[in-house]
Design an enzyme around this catalytic site. Sequence first.
Site, PDB file in Angstrom:
ATOM      1  N   LYS A 146      34.398  52.402  37.177  1.00  0.00           N
ATOM      2  CA  LYS A 146      35.078  51.574  38.177  1.00  0.00           C
ATOM      3  C   LYS A 146      34.132  51.384  39.354  1.00  0.00           C
ATOM      4  O   LYS A 146      33.683  52.355  39.972  1.00  0.00           O
ATOM      5  CB  LYS A 146      36.366  52.252  38.632  1.00  0.00           C
ATOM      6  CG  LYS A 146      37.091  51.461  39.713  1.00  0.00           C
ATOM      7  CD  LYS A 146      38.426  52.062  40.057  1.00  0.00           C
ATOM      8  CE  LYS A 146      39.112  51.273  41.139  1.00  0.00           C
ATOM      9  NZ  LYS A 146      40.437  51.820  41.482  1.00  0.00           N
ATOM     10  N   LYS A 170      35.196  52.688  49.743  1.00  0.00           N
ATOM     11  CA  LYS A 170      35.349  53.620  48.615  1.00  0.00           C
ATOM     12  C   LYS A 170      34.013  53.918  47.935  1.00  0.00           C
ATOM     13  O   LYS A 170      33.975  54.409  46.805  1.00  0.00           O
ATOM     14  CB  LYS A 170      36.363  53.050  47.630  1.00  0.00           C
ATOM     15  CG  LYS A 170      37.756  52.851  48.264  1.00  0.00           C
ATOM     16  CD  LYS A 170      38.842  52.553  47.245  1.00  0.00           C
ATOM     17  CE  LYS A 170      40.218  52.482  47.932  1.00  0.00           C
ATOM     18  NZ  LYS A 170      41.324  52.332  46.964  1.00  0.00           N
ATOM     19  N   LYS A 221      35.878  48.206  35.068  1.00  0.00           N
ATOM     20  CA  LYS A 221      36.578  47.438  36.095  1.00  0.00           C
ATOM     21  C   LYS A 221      35.657  47.148  37.258  1.00  0.00           C
ATOM     22  O   LYS A 221      35.010  48.079  37.733  1.00  0.00           O
ATOM     23  CB  LYS A 221      37.771  48.266  36.558  1.00  0.00           C
ATOM     24  CG  LYS A 221      38.593  47.637  37.644  1.00  0.00           C
ATOM     25  CD  LYS A 221      39.679  48.584  38.048  1.00  0.00           C
ATOM     26  CE  LYS A 221      40.411  48.030  39.233  1.00  0.00           C
ATOM     27  NZ  LYS A 221      41.367  48.943  39.773  1.00  0.00           N
ATOM     28  N   SER A 252      42.199  41.452  40.648  1.00  0.00           N
ATOM     29  CA  SER A 252      42.873  40.475  41.507  1.00  0.00           C
ATOM     30  C   SER A 252      41.949  39.362  41.993  1.00  0.00           C
ATOM     31  O   SER A 252      42.333  38.188  42.009  1.00  0.00           O
ATOM     32  CB  SER A 252      43.487  41.208  42.695  1.00  0.00           C
ATOM     33  OG  SER A 252      42.511  41.961  43.385  1.00  0.00           O
ATOM     34  N   TYR A 311      46.380  39.713  35.318  1.00  0.00           N
ATOM     35  CA  TYR A 311      47.560  39.128  35.953  1.00  0.00           C
ATOM     36  C   TYR A 311      47.970  37.854  35.223  1.00  0.00           C
ATOM     37  O   TYR A 311      49.037  37.316  35.461  1.00  0.00           O
ATOM     38  CB  TYR A 311      47.285  38.862  37.439  1.00  0.00           C
ATOM     39  CG  TYR A 311      46.909  40.153  38.143  1.00  0.00           C
ATOM     40  CD1 TYR A 311      47.891  41.068  38.486  1.00  0.00           C
ATOM     41  CD2 TYR A 311      45.571  40.491  38.379  1.00  0.00           C
ATOM     42  CE1 TYR A 311      47.553  42.287  39.068  1.00  0.00           C
ATOM     43  CE2 TYR A 311      45.223  41.695  38.962  1.00  0.00           C
ATOM     44  CZ  TYR A 311      46.220  42.591  39.301  1.00  0.00           C
ATOM     45  OH  TYR A 311      45.884  43.797  39.858  1.00  0.00           O
TER      46      TYR A 311
HETATM   47  C1  PBG Z   1      43.223  51.856  43.335  1.00  0.00           C
HETATM   48  C2  PBG Z   1      43.255  50.622  42.511  1.00  0.00           C
HETATM   49  C3  PBG Z   1      42.637  49.425  42.870  1.00  0.00           C
HETATM   50  C4  PBG Z   1      42.913  48.509  41.869  1.00  0.00           C
HETATM   51  C5  PBG Z   1      43.690  49.154  40.914  1.00  0.00           C
HETATM   52  N1  PBG Z   1      43.873  50.481  41.328  1.00  0.00           N
HETATM   53  C6  PBG Z   1      41.904  48.994  44.056  1.00  0.00           C
HETATM   54  C7  PBG Z   1      40.986  49.888  44.734  1.00  0.00           C
HETATM   55  O1  PBG Z   1      40.247  50.668  44.127  1.00  0.00           O
HETATM   56  O2  PBG Z   1      40.991  49.820  45.963  1.00  0.00           O
HETATM   57  C8  PBG Z   1      42.429  47.095  41.917  1.00  0.00           C
HETATM   58  C9  PBG Z   1      43.014  46.144  40.997  1.00  0.00           C
HETATM   59  C10 PBG Z   1      42.792  44.721  41.316  1.00  0.00           C
HETATM   60  O3  PBG Z   1      42.015  44.335  42.219  1.00  0.00           O
HETATM   61  O4  PBG Z   1      43.420  43.910  40.632  1.00  0.00           O
HETATM   62  N2  PBG Z   1      43.529  53.041  42.775  1.00  0.00           N
END
Ligand code: PBG
Length: 335
Positions: free
Chosen positions: A202, A226, A257, A283, A322
Amino acid sequence: MSDYPSSFPSTRLRRLRRAPWLREMVAEVRLHPSDLIWPVFIQEGNDVSTPIASMPGVFRLTLDLLIKQAKEAAALGIPAIALFPVVDSTRKTERGDEALNPDNLVCRAIRELKDAIPQLGIITDVALDPYTSHGQDGLVKDGVILNDETVEILCKQALNQARAGCDIVAPSDMMDGRIGAIRGALETEGFHDTVILSYAAKYASHFYGPFRDAVDSAKHLGGAGKKTYQMDYRNADEALREVALDVAEGADMVMVKPAGSYLDIIHQVAETFNVPVLAYQVSGEYAMIKAAAEKGWLNEELAMMESLIAIKRAGASAILSYYATHAAKLLLTSQ
Ligand code: PBG
């Protein structure tokens, strides 16, 4: 191979592209509703569906509406949904205590979904960010995200979800060692069949912006954001190290991801490991297609399908998107 002539004109690759039936016959990759997992935002209340400005067409749903829409998703052949809670700011704390409440929104959603639609798989996010006042996925001390202390809480959060009846727990927090710890905790309590989907690779991505609006977790994320736990997007070898560790620690499936800008990572992970690789079309990827389509600059359905097929072609076994229900409907009607 070299015994056969493979040069022009004996080979003309356009021959196989001549007609729709022929292109259909030789297509190497096909998308099916069973490849699609639907991520859903849930909120407290009754009969309320709140639009998310940066994700047109996506809504925060109260549980009664969630059940209705989840039934429709299941009827389309979508195998599972992934739940993301919008937590009221009065319930957010430094340590994200609400994550461990056996009656929190996610646990209630799991129970109601399992009751109403037992055949639909349920995936829950293991991470503290919806529950912390600072929006980080873990505990913070003097500006540092604590690893081992966070892992202890994540184990309890995963158990809380497993006890509520969740099928797949999906740690998305990127703490080191959490897969082994969660696997151990699940085994100790007899949850031998709870699947762990690890967000193994991620990345600290700017494509999560609209999601953070949706769950209201971004307001206070300052400084490095993060980046001290999510991966640096310049790195690919490191993704393979992350996946190797998580598989060794007991992950059943791994996630890459985001997806669209990380097709090389999906491909390498799928080639290197024989575990199912999932990919999350996040997203920001959704928002980009939507926004361009709203301006009339892209054909939304064609661009959506191309983006999803590309992720599958790279090697993903399933895709969180989505667009899941929209794409599934289109697949069913175009057959
Ligand atoms: C956080 C989490 C995130 C997403 C899913 N779980 C965002 C982040 O790490 O701040 C993002 C998913 C998306 O952008 O569709 N645990």
